[in-house]
Design a protein around this motif. Structure first.
Motif, PDB file in Angstrom:
ATOM      1  N   LEU A  84       0.829  -1.298  -0.035  1.00  0.00           N
ATOM      2  CA  LEU A  84      -0.115  -0.085  -0.119  1.00  0.00           C
ATOM      3  C   LEU A  84       0.916   1.318   0.065  1.00  0.00           C
ATOM      4  CD1 LEU A  84      -2.863  -1.189   2.451  1.00  0.00           C
ATOM      5  CD2 LEU A  84      -3.056  -0.395   0.139  1.00  0.00           C
ATOM      6  N   THR A 183      -6.476  -2.284  -3.366  1.00  0.00           N
ATOM      7  CA  THR A 183      -7.385  -1.832  -2.025  1.00  0.00           C
ATOM      8  C   THR A 183      -8.618  -2.617  -1.441  1.00  0.00           C
ATOM      9  OG1 THR A 183      -6.766   0.536  -2.602  1.00  0.00           O
ATOM     10  CG2 THR A 183      -8.527   0.116  -1.001  1.00  0.00           C
ATOM     11  N   PHE A 207      -3.279  -0.271   6.347  1.00  0.00           N
ATOM     12  CA  PHE A 207      -3.621   0.816   5.280  1.00  0.00           C
ATOM     13  C   PHE A 207      -2.990   1.882   5.769  1.00  0.00           C
ATOM     14  CE2 PHE A 207      -6.673  -1.965   3.590  1.00  0.00           C
ATOM     15  CZ  PHE A 207      -6.742  -1.199   2.273  1.00  0.00           C
ATOM     16  N   LEU A 210      -0.938   3.738   3.155  1.00  0.00           N
ATOM     17  CA  LEU A 210      -1.297   4.682   2.244  1.00  0.00           C
ATOM     18  C   LEU A 210      -0.778   6.147   2.357  1.00  0.00           C
ATOM     19  CD1 LEU A 210      -5.211   3.776   1.802  1.00  0.00           C
ATOM     20  CD2 LEU A 210      -3.060   3.579   0.191  1.00  0.00           C
ATOM     21  N   THR A 404     -10.523   4.017   5.384  1.00  0.00           N
ATOM     22  CA  THR A 404     -10.022   2.821   5.964  1.00  0.00           C
ATOM     23  C   THR A 404     -11.029   2.157   6.969  1.00  0.00           C
ATOM     24  OG1 THR A 404      -7.637   3.712   5.663  1.00  0.00           O
ATOM     25  CG2 THR A 404      -8.008   1.732   7.067  1.00  0.00           C
TER      26      THR A 404
END
Length: 498
Positions: A84, A183, A207, A210, A404
């Protein structure tokens, strides 16, 4: 009552620190483990019916026997974090190379052509997310995840060597396809590999990549692009994939819920093996299952919530620096707001996930939206720049960071055979919000709306999302567990819907 509230928050904080230590060092405070049989016995006694079953995907999950992360779940979290980081770097770096693209004489790009190229990436993400809905529940999470990594890695590498504008744009579209597929698949994997009481935290830890990818892209763009040009950012995005992709091939396991011979029921009752086979063979059956068993209202509400969340997230990341600069904030200070947004994207889910695991995701997601709306309102007062950074961080918590939490909420809402389908559809439909967000604010700017009016318009979809989250019904299997009435099998449910 006040002492009880303090005790609950204190316990939640301890749980977060213990899990963070576990995820980073592999050690934890000693805690007695419970066998699967003991857990099932406890659950059966709670509901007053010894014949009730623990969901089969949880039995298949090796983490179910303990509330702590296993070695396998830590490996999945670490790999998802790394991929990610790469994904969001490849997506976010485009904003950092726009000035260099406009100055690149061989292509002689106009601002409209650059905007169209950016839209190709978003369109690719839509295609990738919807493709996940069609493929991940049939072929498995591992294959789709590795395919997504390979897709956006090869595309970003070819971007560095693209000799024409058309090839570069096509590679941006391919990067979007890989990112859009990654994702929802990563969310599904994280939800299914984690212990039931740690699913939100597992998703938040994975996550966090990200935000790290977005921050890294911004910092590297400021250094690389002036000295080495826009192609250097593409090369930098490709090289780490040469390490991460082999690691995923070697160490990434298949989701236990998908690998198990049986999975969670699509409707209250026991699912028949032939129904699982039919789901694997029929996309239409999986889509009907997403809407079936009382999930239709929740499904549509999740789509609308994701749309609003992405509208605010993409709109803020695109136009917030420009809006602040128009209010006499310095250009350097305005650009640093993007870093504050990304910090909120990382910190928000990590801080809120233990609360979501303890109190449920609905109040936490709704609360994050409220915080973002209040932060947008506060920007109307044009506070000092230090306060602006804090408010921008809160907007990041309630927009991209909150997505998320929503992804984890959606993943837990659906049973294992259609989990990736439900997530893919939610994120695919929600991607339209990412397209609309920048256009929405652009239209308001073109229309000459005042400074405060623009921020009030940005807060409106955030407040609407609070209402949508409040309307999401409880999971159908939760509502039915206390009922002692005879319940139909999943096969019967499918026959009725067909």
């Amino acid at each position: 009552m006040k002492a009880d509230e303090v005790r609950r928050w204190y316990t939640a904080a301890l749980e977060f620190l213990r899990t963070y230590r576990l995820a980073t060092t592999g050690t934890s405070i000693s805690q007695p483990s419970r066998s699967t049989a003991e857990q099932r016995s406890r659950d059966s006694g709670r509901h007053g019916n010894s014949s009730k079953r623990v969901p089969l995907s949880d039995i298949a999950n090796p983490s179910i026997a303990t509330s702590s992360f296993t070695r396998q779940s830590r490996i999945v979290i670490a790999l998802c974090f790394l991929v990610l980081v790469l994904e969001n770097y490849d997506l976010s770096m485009f904003g950092g190379i726009v000035p260099a693209l406009l100055d690149y004489e061989p292509w002689a790009l106009t601002p409209n052509e650059v905007s169209s190229m950016a839209s190709l990436g978003v369109a690719g993400m839509l295609v990738g997310a919807l493709s996940t809905a069609a493929l991940a529940d049939r072929f498995g999470r591992r294959k789709i995840l590795i395919g997504a990594i390979a897709t956006f890695s090869v595309a970003i590498g070819l971007s560095a060597a693209a000799s024409t504008l058309e090839l570069f744009g096509l590679m941006r579209f391919a990067v979007g396809i890989g990112a859009g597929a990654l994702t929802p698949t990563a969310t599904t994997m994280l939800v299914e590999i984690a212990p039931p009481g740690r699913r939100n935290l597992a998703t938040a830890l994975g996550f966090a990549g990200l935000g790290v990818g977005g921050i890294t892209a911004g910092l590297l763009a400021a250094w690389l692009v002036p000295h080495f040009g826009f192609r250097s950012m593409c090369v930098t995005g490709f090289l780490p994939a040469l390490v991460v992709l082999p690691l995923a091939l070697r160490f990434l396991p298949e989701s236990p819920a998908f690998a198990a011979p049986h999975s969670e029921p699509l409707a209250p009752g026991v699912i028949a093996p032939e129904t699982v086979s039919s789901l694997a063979a029929s996309l239409g059956a999986r889509i009907r299952a997403v809407f079936g068993a009382g999930r239709a209202a929740g499904t549509v509400l999740f789509w609308m919530t994701t749309f609003c969340c992405m509208l605010v997230g993409f709109g803020a990341s695109t136009w917030l620096p420009a809006l602040l600069h128009s209010a006499a904030y310095g250009i350097g200070s305005s650009l640093l707001v993007l870093s504050a947004l990304n910090i909120g994207t990382v910190a928000g889910p990590l801080a809120l996930s233990p609360l979501a695991d303890r109190f449920g995701p609905k109040p936490v997601v709704a609360g994050a939206f409220c915080a973002a709306a209040l932060a947008v309102f506060a920007l109307c007062a044009q506070p000092p720049i230090a306060v602006v950074y804090v408010l921008a961080g809160l907007i990041g918590v309630g927009s991209t960071g909150n997505q998320t939490m929503i992804n984890s909420y959606v993943g837990f809402y659906y049973p294992a055979p259609v989990r990736a389908t439900g997530l893919g559809l939610s994120m695919g439909i929600g991607r339209f919000g990412g397209v609309v967000g920048p256009l929405y604010l652009s239209m308001l700017i073109t229309a000459g709306l005042g400074f405060n009016g623009k921020f009030l318009a940005l807060a409106a979809p955030t407040l609407f999302a609070v209402v949508l989250v409040a309307l999401i019904p409880a999971q159908p299997n939760q509502k039915s567990t206390s009922s002692s009435a005879p319940r139909p099998t999943a096969t019967d449910s499918f026959d009725q819907k067909a």
